[in-house]
Design a protein around this motif. Sequence first.
Motif, mmCIF file in Angstrom:
data_model
loop_
_atom_site.group_PDB
_atom_site.id
_atom_site.type_symbol
_atom_site.label_atom_id
_atom_site.label_comp_id
_atom_site.label_asym_id
_atom_site.label_seq_id
_atom_site.Cartn_x
_atom_site.Cartn_y
_atom_site.Cartn_z
ATOM 1 N N GLY A 1 4.306 0.515 1.582
ATOM 2 C CA GLY A 1 3.834 -0.183 2.941
ATOM 3 C C GLY A 1 3.602 -1.618 2.616
ATOM 4 O O GLY A 1 3.094 -1.793 1.543
ATOM 5 N N TRP B 1 0.915 -1.198 -0.022
ATOM 6 C CA TRP B 1 0.131 -0.055 0.050
ATOM 7 C C TRP B 1 0.703 1.416 -0.177
ATOM 8 O O TRP B 1 2.115 1.227 0.202
ATOM 9 C CB TRP B 1 -0.922 0.023 1.246
ATOM 10 C CG TRP B 1 -0.258 -0.136 2.367
ATOM 11 C CD1 TRP B 1 0.081 1.070 3.234
ATOM 12 C CD2 TRP B 1 0.305 -1.168 3.156
ATOM 13 N NE1 TRP B 1 0.713 0.497 4.281
ATOM 14 C CE2 TRP B 1 0.793 -0.973 4.244
ATOM 15 C CE3 TRP B 1 0.131 -2.782 2.928
ATOM 16 C CZ2 TRP B 1 1.339 -1.642 5.368
ATOM 17 C CZ3 TRP B 1 0.543 -3.530 3.924
ATOM 18 C CH2 TRP B 1 1.303 -3.165 5.023
ATOM 19 N N ASP B 2 0.179 2.034 -0.430
ATOM 20 C CA ASP B 2 0.971 3.592 -0.179
ATOM 21 C C ASP B 2 2.109 3.781 -1.073
ATOM 22 O O ASP B 2 3.285 4.191 -0.569
ATOM 23 C CB ASP B 2 1.108 4.315 1.186
ATOM 24 C CG ASP B 2 -0.033 4.300 1.990
ATOM 25 O OD1 ASP B 2 -1.087 4.662 1.233
ATOM 26 O OD2 ASP B 2 -0.207 4.399 3.239
ATOM 27 N N PRO C 1 2.808 -4.042 9.877
ATOM 28 C CA PRO C 1 2.829 -3.028 9.023
ATOM 29 C C PRO C 1 4.215 -2.123 8.891
ATOM 30 O O PRO C 1 4.687 -2.010 10.050
ATOM 31 C CB PRO C 1 1.527 -2.292 8.907
ATOM 32 C CG PRO C 1 0.675 -2.983 10.052
ATOM 33 C CD PRO C 1 1.704 -3.789 10.890
ATOM 34 N N SER C 2 4.838 -2.066 7.714
ATOM 35 C CA SER C 2 6.151 -1.379 7.825
ATOM 36 C C SER C 2 6.001 -0.532 6.832
ATOM 37 O O SER C 2 5.417 -0.850 5.373
ATOM 38 C CB SER C 2 7.216 -2.330 7.856
ATOM 39 O OG SER C 2 7.369 -3.136 8.887
ATOM 40 N N LYS C 3 6.637 0.859 6.686
ATOM 41 C CA LYS C 3 6.895 1.719 5.435
ATOM 42 C C LYS C 3 8.363 1.785 5.291
ATOM 43 O O LYS C 3 9.115 1.635 5.974
ATOM 44 C CB LYS C 3 6.487 3.030 5.981
ATOM 45 C CG LYS C 3 6.653 4.199 4.940
ATOM 46 C CD LYS C 3 6.216 5.469 5.246
ATOM 47 C CE LYS C 3 6.594 6.262 4.123
ATOM 48 N NZ LYS C 3 6.508 7.655 4.076
ATOM 49 N N SER D 1 8.586 4.845 -1.987
ATOM 50 C CA SER D 1 8.401 4.322 -0.859
ATOM 51 C C SER D 1 7.203 3.302 -0.703
ATOM 52 O O SER D 1 6.457 3.564 -1.648
ATOM 53 C CB SER D 1 8.157 5.436 0.252
ATOM 54 O OG SER D 1 6.937 6.168 0.017
ATOM 55 N N SER E 1 3.895 -5.584 4.994
ATOM 56 C CA SER E 1 3.702 -6.311 6.070
ATOM 57 C C SER E 1 4.825 -7.301 6.219
ATOM 58 O O SER E 1 5.001 -8.023 5.143
ATOM 59 C CB SER E 1 2.244 -6.879 6.055
ATOM 60 O OG SER E 1 2.157 -7.699 7.404
#
Length: 161
Positions: A89, A77-78, A96-98, A87, A91
């Motif tokens: 997102g 995501w994102d 969850p991690s960016k 960048s 998991s």
Amino acid sequence: MNDMLPDSLIPYDDIVQEALRAVVGRVLGTVAESQGLPGEHHFYITFKTQAPGVDIPQRLVERFPDEMTIVLQNRFWDLTVDETRFSVGLSFNQVPSKLVIPYSAITGFHDPAVNFELRFQAQEGPGDGPGGHDPAENDGPVAAPVEDGSNVVAVDFKRKK
């Protein structure tokens, strides 16, 4: 007569590496704009975890102190992309991690759906190139790669002296 080629005053190796990394950025930019992967496409992206500009959780740096492979397929995501980095997102073990990854940190890009691959020299120093890696550990199923050998681009700029 001297058979050795003179050193180039034009940094061709660096220029080509930068251009090929821009291919990764363009592909990721297309995915970000469309907000999803087309068809069966998905990406394995290998990068140096401690390269300048990389921003990932410390637990991942501790687990992968040199190099890490992520998969952009089902659960991400994102995704944001600019001229120097992306960048995303992801998991890892349900956490969850960016991740922020400059293109200069990337050592490999592979789309198994069409067996397209780019490999880059690490930018830390000579002789540091992409090597084998453990399977990506971000959550999600892994598809079997196509083994027809098409669309593989290997870039190796090591000069024999």
